[in-house]
Design a protein around this motif. Structure first.
Motif, PDB file in Angstrom:
ATOM      1  N   UNK A  39       0.744  -0.888   0.016  1.00  0.00           N
ATOM      2  CA  UNK A  39       0.080  -0.193  -0.314  1.00  0.00           C
ATOM      3  C   UNK A  39       0.891   1.082  -0.405  1.00  0.00           C
ATOM      4  N   UNK A  40       0.519   1.971  -1.507  1.00  0.00           N
ATOM      5  CA  UNK A  40       1.249   3.368  -1.092  1.00  0.00           C
ATOM      6  C   UNK A  40       1.014   4.119  -0.545  1.00  0.00           C
ATOM      7  N   UNK A  41       0.928   4.898   0.593  1.00  0.00           N
ATOM      8  CA  UNK A  41       0.321   6.356   1.418  1.00  0.00           C
ATOM      9  C   UNK A  41       0.967   7.959   1.024  1.00  0.00           C
ATOM     10  N   UNK A  42       0.437   8.301   0.690  1.00  0.00           N
ATOM     11  CA  UNK A  42       0.559   9.736   0.190  1.00  0.00           C
ATOM     12  C   UNK A  42       0.631  10.731   1.721  1.00  0.00           C
ATOM     13  N   UNK A  43       0.478  11.406   3.019  1.00  0.00           N
ATOM     14  CA  UNK A  43       0.650  12.832   3.587  1.00  0.00           C
ATOM     15  C   UNK A  43       0.703  14.478   3.250  1.00  0.00           C
ATOM     16  N   UNK A  44       0.347  15.291   3.529  1.00  0.00           N
ATOM     17  CA  UNK A  44      -0.063  16.276   3.509  1.00  0.00           C
ATOM     18  C   UNK A  44       0.546  16.830   4.567  1.00  0.00           C
ATOM     19  N   UNK A  45       1.292  18.235   4.312  1.00  0.00           N
ATOM     20  CA  UNK A  45       1.287  19.172   6.264  1.00  0.00           C
ATOM     21  C   UNK A  45       1.681  20.234   5.621  1.00  0.00           C
ATOM     22  N   UNK A  46       0.935  21.365   6.616  1.00  0.00           N
ATOM     23  CA  UNK A  46       1.480  22.698   5.733  1.00  0.00           C
ATOM     24  C   UNK A  46       2.319  22.952   6.773  1.00  0.00           C
ATOM     25  N   UNK A  47       3.121  22.004   6.927  1.00  0.00           N
ATOM     26  CA  UNK A  47       4.061  22.983   7.213  1.00  0.00           C
ATOM     27  C   UNK A  47       5.984  21.578   7.852  1.00  0.00           C
ATOM     28  N   UNK A  48       7.391  22.280   7.558  1.00  0.00           N
ATOM     29  CA  UNK A  48       7.334  20.579   7.975  1.00  0.00           C
ATOM     30  C   UNK A  48       7.564  20.101   9.218  1.00  0.00           C
ATOM     31  N   UNK A  49       7.264  21.374  10.419  1.00  0.00           N
ATOM     32  CA  UNK A  49       7.129  20.467  11.274  1.00  0.00           C
ATOM     33  C   UNK A  49       5.193  20.920  11.823  1.00  0.00           C
ATOM     34  N   UNK A  50       4.982  20.295  10.991  1.00  0.00           N
ATOM     35  CA  UNK A  50       3.082  20.394  11.117  1.00  0.00           C
ATOM     36  C   UNK A  50       2.978  18.540  10.883  1.00  0.00           C
ATOM     37  N   UNK A  51       1.887  18.268  11.728  1.00  0.00           N
ATOM     38  CA  UNK A  51       1.136  17.059  11.770  1.00  0.00           C
ATOM     39  C   UNK A  51       1.331  16.518  10.303  1.00  0.00           C
ATOM     40  N   UNK A  67      -1.103  14.456   7.553  1.00  0.00           N
ATOM     41  CA  UNK A  67      -2.368  13.729   7.219  1.00  0.00           C
ATOM     42  C   UNK A  67      -2.228  12.999   6.578  1.00  0.00           C
ATOM     43  N   UNK A  68      -3.143  11.204   5.900  1.00  0.00           N
ATOM     44  CA  UNK A  68      -2.778  10.751   5.188  1.00  0.00           C
ATOM     45  C   UNK A  68      -3.919  10.727   4.433  1.00  0.00           C
ATOM     46  N   UNK A  69      -3.588  10.236   2.867  1.00  0.00           N
ATOM     47  CA  UNK A  69      -4.688  10.051   2.099  1.00  0.00           C
ATOM     48  C   UNK A  69      -5.138   8.439   2.714  1.00  0.00           C
ATOM     49  N   UNK A  70      -6.099   7.747   1.573  1.00  0.00           N
ATOM     50  CA  UNK A  70      -6.592   6.413   2.267  1.00  0.00           C
ATOM     51  C   UNK A  70      -5.322   5.251   1.630  1.00  0.00           C
ATOM     52  N   UNK A  71      -4.713   5.683   0.764  1.00  0.00           N
ATOM     53  CA  UNK A  71      -3.389   4.260   0.161  1.00  0.00           C
ATOM     54  C   UNK A  71      -3.931   4.811  -1.129  1.00  0.00           C
ATOM     55  N   UNK A  72      -2.919   4.003  -2.317  1.00  0.00           N
ATOM     56  CA  UNK A  72      -3.028   3.325  -3.413  1.00  0.00           C
ATOM     57  C   UNK A  72      -2.574   1.771  -2.868  1.00  0.00           C
TER      58      UNK A  72
END
Lengths: 113, 118
Positions: A89-101, A103-108
């Protein structure tokens, strides 16, 4: 608001074929991460994008793996000449900055036959 | 290198009871973040709780709380009044703060599969 989205949800391919996995991060998030989750394992870091800076590719397992992030938003992870061990499963995540939590997508879920 | 260890591959708890999931980590860093993520069968990784290492007070989010022991490098998750919807894989994660060029790196444990029994 909308979360991180990924497409496709599932992908079945034959060994040796190329695949592209897409990630749409949360709007406004400047940081984007790709991870791989193999069966029964934790997450393995692959690559990190921050704004327009050069990506941190230190986690990519081989030169068959590459990723792009166009316009600082959508990202595509490409796996060339897929192998059976790429199944995960390949998961992508994004955050608002490099010190921020993150948040993950549902994955492929990728299955290489 | 950072490592995160979750020594309980599977756990179960009766509905409405309390359960504690353990996590230990190894690092030489002094400033870092710790997280618990929940991954239900839908695969969506959901943030449960976050703890900054410089904070002595344990983080709490409704029925979820942590016991953060920095000296012991332990970060356990307590789920009170367990609900059926809590059934999921739970991952402990360590985030090492890096600079803006290299970003943070998350190090994940192998997960604990929690089943809440009706």
């Amino acid at each position: 608001g909308a979360g991180v989205s990924q497409s496709p949800s599932n992908k079945v391919t034959e060994k040796g074929k190329d695949v592209e996995l897409r990630c749409d991060p949360i709007s406004g998030h400047t940081a984007l991460y790709w991870y791989r989750q193999s069966l029964g394992q934790g997450l393995e870091f692959l690559i990190y994008f921050q704004g327009n800076s050069a990506p941190d590719k230190s986690g990519l397992p081989s030169d068959r793996f590459s990723a792009e992030r166009t316009g600082g938003s959508v990202s595509t992870l490409t796996i060339q000449r897929t192998q059976q061990e790429d199944s995960a499963v390949y998961l992508c995540a994004s955050s608002s900055g490099y010190q921020e939590t993150q948040y993950f997508g549902p994955g492929t879920r990728l299955l290489v036959l | 290198a950072q490592t995160v260890t979750q020594s309980q591959p599977e756990m179960s708890v009766q509905e409405a009871e309390t359960v504690t999931l353990s996590c230990t980590y190894d690092t030489s860093e002094n400033n870092y973040y710790l997280f618990w993520y929940k991954q239900p069968p839908s695969r969506q990784m959901i943030l449960v709780i976050r703890q900054e290492a410089y904070k002595q007070q344990n983080a709490t989010e409704n029925r979820f709380s942590v016991n953060f022991q920095k000296a012991a490098k332990s970060f356990s998750l307590k789920i009170s009044d367990s609900q059926l919807g809590d059934t999921a894989m739970y991952f402990c994660a360590f985030m090492k703060l890096r600079n803006a060029n290299t970003g943070n790196q998350f190090y994940f444990g192998t997960g604990t599969s929690l089943t809440v029994i009706p």
